[in-house]
Write a protein that holds these residues in place. Structure first.
Motif, mmCIF file in Angstrom:
data_model
loop_
_atom_site.group_PDB
_atom_site.id
_atom_site.type_symbol
_atom_site.label_atom_id
_atom_site.label_comp_id
_atom_site.label_asym_id
_atom_site.label_seq_id
_atom_site.Cartn_x
_atom_site.Cartn_y
_atom_site.Cartn_z
ATOM 1 N N ALA A 208 0.832 -1.207 0.000
ATOM 2 C CA ALA A 208 0.000 0.000 0.000
ATOM 3 C C ALA A 208 0.862 1.251 0.000
ATOM 4 C CB ALA A 208 -0.911 0.004 1.218
ATOM 5 N N PRO A 209 0.512 2.260 -0.798
ATOM 6 C CA PRO A 209 1.289 3.508 -0.816
ATOM 7 C C PRO A 209 1.402 4.155 0.553
ATOM 8 C CG PRO A 209 -0.261 3.447 -2.657
ATOM 9 C CD PRO A 209 -0.587 2.279 -1.785
ATOM 10 N N ALA A 227 -1.741 7.640 -0.005
ATOM 11 C CA ALA A 227 -0.284 7.695 -0.109
ATOM 12 C C ALA A 227 0.300 8.852 0.680
ATOM 13 C CB ALA A 227 0.122 7.802 -1.581
ATOM 14 N N ASP A 228 -0.457 9.934 0.818
ATOM 15 C CA ASP A 228 0.031 11.148 1.485
ATOM 16 C C ASP A 228 -0.419 11.224 2.935
ATOM 17 O OD1 ASP A 228 -2.609 11.380 0.801
ATOM 18 O OD2 ASP A 228 -2.394 13.211 -0.371
ATOM 19 N N VAL A 229 -0.616 10.061 3.590
ATOM 20 C CA VAL A 229 -1.151 10.060 4.947
ATOM 21 C C VAL A 229 -0.231 10.786 5.924
ATOM 22 C CG1 VAL A 229 -0.187 7.761 5.417
ATOM 23 C CG2 VAL A 229 -2.093 8.622 6.781
ATOM 24 N N ALA A 230 1.086 10.623 5.783
ATOM 25 C CA ALA A 230 2.008 11.276 6.719
ATOM 26 C C ALA A 230 1.911 12.792 6.589
ATOM 27 C CB ALA A 230 3.433 10.796 6.465
ATOM 28 N N ALA A 231 1.925 13.292 5.358
ATOM 29 C CA ALA A 231 1.813 14.732 5.151
ATOM 30 C C ALA A 231 0.456 15.251 5.608
ATOM 31 C CB ALA A 231 2.044 15.063 3.673
ATOM 32 N N ALA A 232 -0.609 14.447 5.407
ATOM 33 C CA ALA A 232 -1.946 14.868 5.834
ATOM 34 C C ALA A 232 -2.028 14.957 7.354
ATOM 35 C CB ALA A 232 -2.993 13.889 5.304
ATOM 36 N N LEU A 233 -1.444 13.991 8.058
ATOM 37 C CA LEU A 233 -1.455 14.028 9.516
ATOM 38 C C LEU A 233 -0.661 15.223 10.046
ATOM 39 C CD1 LEU A 233 -1.008 10.217 10.280
ATOM 40 C CD2 LEU A 233 -3.076 11.586 10.639
ATOM 41 N N GLN A 234 0.467 15.517 9.425
ATOM 42 C CA GLN A 234 1.261 16.670 9.853
ATOM 43 C C GLN A 234 0.523 17.972 9.578
ATOM 44 O OE1 GLN A 234 3.930 16.578 11.653
ATOM 45 N NE2 GLN A 234 4.269 18.800 11.698
ATOM 46 N N THR A 235 -0.204 18.023 8.464
ATOM 47 C CA THR A 235 -0.998 19.220 8.153
ATOM 48 C C THR A 235 -2.091 19.422 9.199
ATOM 49 O OG1 THR A 235 -0.586 18.871 5.789
ATOM 50 C CG2 THR A 235 -2.405 20.337 6.386
ATOM 51 N N ILE A 236 -2.731 18.333 9.619
ATOM 52 C CA ILE A 236 -3.748 18.429 10.668
ATOM 53 C C ILE A 236 -3.124 18.955 11.963
ATOM 54 C CG2 ILE A 236 -5.250 17.046 12.166
ATOM 55 C CD1 ILE A 236 -5.729 15.235 9.683
ATOM 56 N N ARG A 237 -1.948 18.459 12.285
ATOM 57 C CA ARG A 237 -1.291 18.901 13.512
ATOM 58 C C ARG A 237 -0.980 20.391 13.472
ATOM 59 N NH1 ARG A 237 2.166 14.708 15.657
ATOM 60 N NH2 ARG A 237 0.525 14.534 17.228
ATOM 61 N N GLU A 238 -0.639 20.903 12.297
ATOM 62 C CA GLU A 238 -0.210 22.299 12.214
ATOM 63 C C GLU A 238 -1.376 23.265 12.032
ATOM 64 O OE1 GLU A 238 2.878 22.942 9.380
ATOM 65 O OE2 GLU A 238 4.235 21.466 10.284
ATOM 66 N N ILE A 239 -2.388 22.912 11.227
ATOM 67 C CA ILE A 239 -3.451 23.878 10.944
ATOM 68 C C ILE A 239 -4.848 23.345 11.265
ATOM 69 C CG2 ILE A 239 -2.073 24.951 9.125
ATOM 70 C CD1 ILE A 239 -3.897 23.617 7.071
#
Length: 392
Positions: A208-209, A227-239
């Protein structure tokens, strides 16, 4: 917010008029038409990007997707006095879909091409599209109407003017017609439908991506494959909502936390679990843990859509995680309209408990099937929301 969804002659949905609220749960046993309802919503969304005809063709063409039973199922047949028999078709072949909200309504009517259709004989044609103001279709409320290839627009004086160019039979006016001066409502509806978001069986297999290290950018919307789950989680943490990410992890996995590590722009999930000396990477996570993180990324989005549709989100999750997932769904419903398709009774119970706790009305739709036709359990004809199809 959509108040009514109407489908006619799509697979087992011979005629379905569905009332909708802020949080909607569609349930029923296997084979009752839940997947058909989900697909019909996707087809409506595809129309805004001119993909509905191609999507129907991928299903085998219009003949393969049409209701396969008789036009009329008599009371004698339903009582078992006579076998099911074919009837004479009273109208043209037609697959119709539409919806209504407080401000606008829309419907599209697909039919068969007229012979000779050449090499594209399985491609359905868009026979009619209609946009109207308000929740009910009536002649005075019509704003834009397309019949065949012609589009006409209602002017401020109540009269009709020609749209100005001819549409192909496979082009939707939602995607191919734009007139911000005379028909701004059509553009508004187009963008609203294009914001609809669908999640269906997010991948968690070994390849899985979501398990791979990925280049990351700010990601307010999780991609369809995750595939972009890590970036999405970090975006949630920041904004995103302060503390929402940590709360979602704590509720599902007490004592655990998620960290996003970065190296030269590459993002990776690091899952710190109570009792372990090092964090687990995305490649090491169990299917259930990774799937829950994907749902966290999807449901805590800092950019809520007009409509969020989830198809069996409980798949592969342990029953202990269902209350946490239900809390995420109900919380999302505070900012967006949500439709959940599920056959899990424990998940339904968790959703009902969460909605009661947060004071959000949950509308339950249980589908049943009789003589091959999908209906809503307990809904009588007079219980349906008001709905009228335009005539060709």
């Amino acid at each position: 917010m959509l108040t009514t969804l109407a489908i006619e002659n799509y697979r087992s949905l011979r005629r379905l008029v569905l009332p909708l609220g802020r949080l909607n749960v569609v349930t029923g046993s296997n084979g009752t038409g839940k997947s058909s309802l989900y697909r019909s919503l996707r087809l409506l969304a595809d129309a805004s990007r001119n993909g509905a005809v191609a999507a129907l063709a991928r299903e085998g063409g219009l003949p393969s997707t049409l209701w396969a039973g008789p036009d009329v199922i008599s009371k004698a047949v339903r009582r078992g006095e006579h076998p099911v028999q074919g009837t004479v078709r009273a109208g043209p072949v037609s697959l119709r879909m539409g919806f209504a909200s407080d401000d606008y309504g829309y419907s599209v009517d697909f039919g068969l091409p007229r012979p000779p259709a050449g090499a594209f004989s399985l491609d359905p044609e868009i026979k009619q599209e209609v946009l109207w103001a308000g929740p009910f279709l009536r002649p005075a409320a019509l704003l834009v109407e397309r019949k065949g290839g012609r589009v006409r627009i209602r002017g401020e004086d109540g009269g009709w003017t020609d749209g100005g160019h001819l549409l192909q039979t496979f082009d939707s006016m939602l995607s191919e017609f734009a007139d911000p001066q005379r028909a701004p409502e059509l553009l508004t509806l187009r963008e609203r439908i294009r914001s609809w978001r669908f999640y269906d069986h997010l991948r968690t297999d070994a390849d899985a991506p979501a398990r791979q290290v990925q280049i990351g950018t700010r990601t307010p919307v999780l991609g369809p494959e995750g595939a972009d789950v890590a970036a999405a989680l970090q975006t949630i943490r920041e904004i995103g909502p302060p503390g929402a990410l940590d709360d979602a992890i704590e509720q599902a996995f007490p004592g655990s936390r998620v960290q996003i590590t970065t190296d030269s722009g590459r993002f990776e999930v690091a899952f710190h679990q109570h009792g372990l000396l090092r964090p687990l990477s995305g490649a090491e996570l169990s299917d259930g843990t990774l799937r829950y993180l994907l749902w966290v990324a999807a449901l805590l989005t800092p950019r809520p859509p007009a409509l969020l549709v989830l198809n069996e989100p409980e798949t592969s999750l342990h029953p202990d995680l269902l209350p946490a997932l239900a809390n995420l769904v109900v919380t999302a419903a505070k900012d967006t309209q949500v439709i959940v398709v599920t056959h899990s009774r424990p998940f339904l119970a968790a959703l009902q408990g969460g909605s009661d706790e947060l004071g959000i009305d949950l509308r339950l739709v249980e589908l049943i099937k009789s003589f091959g036709e999908t209906t809503i359990d307990g809904q009588r004809p007079l219980d349906e929301p008001p709905w009228k199809w335009p005539t060709r």
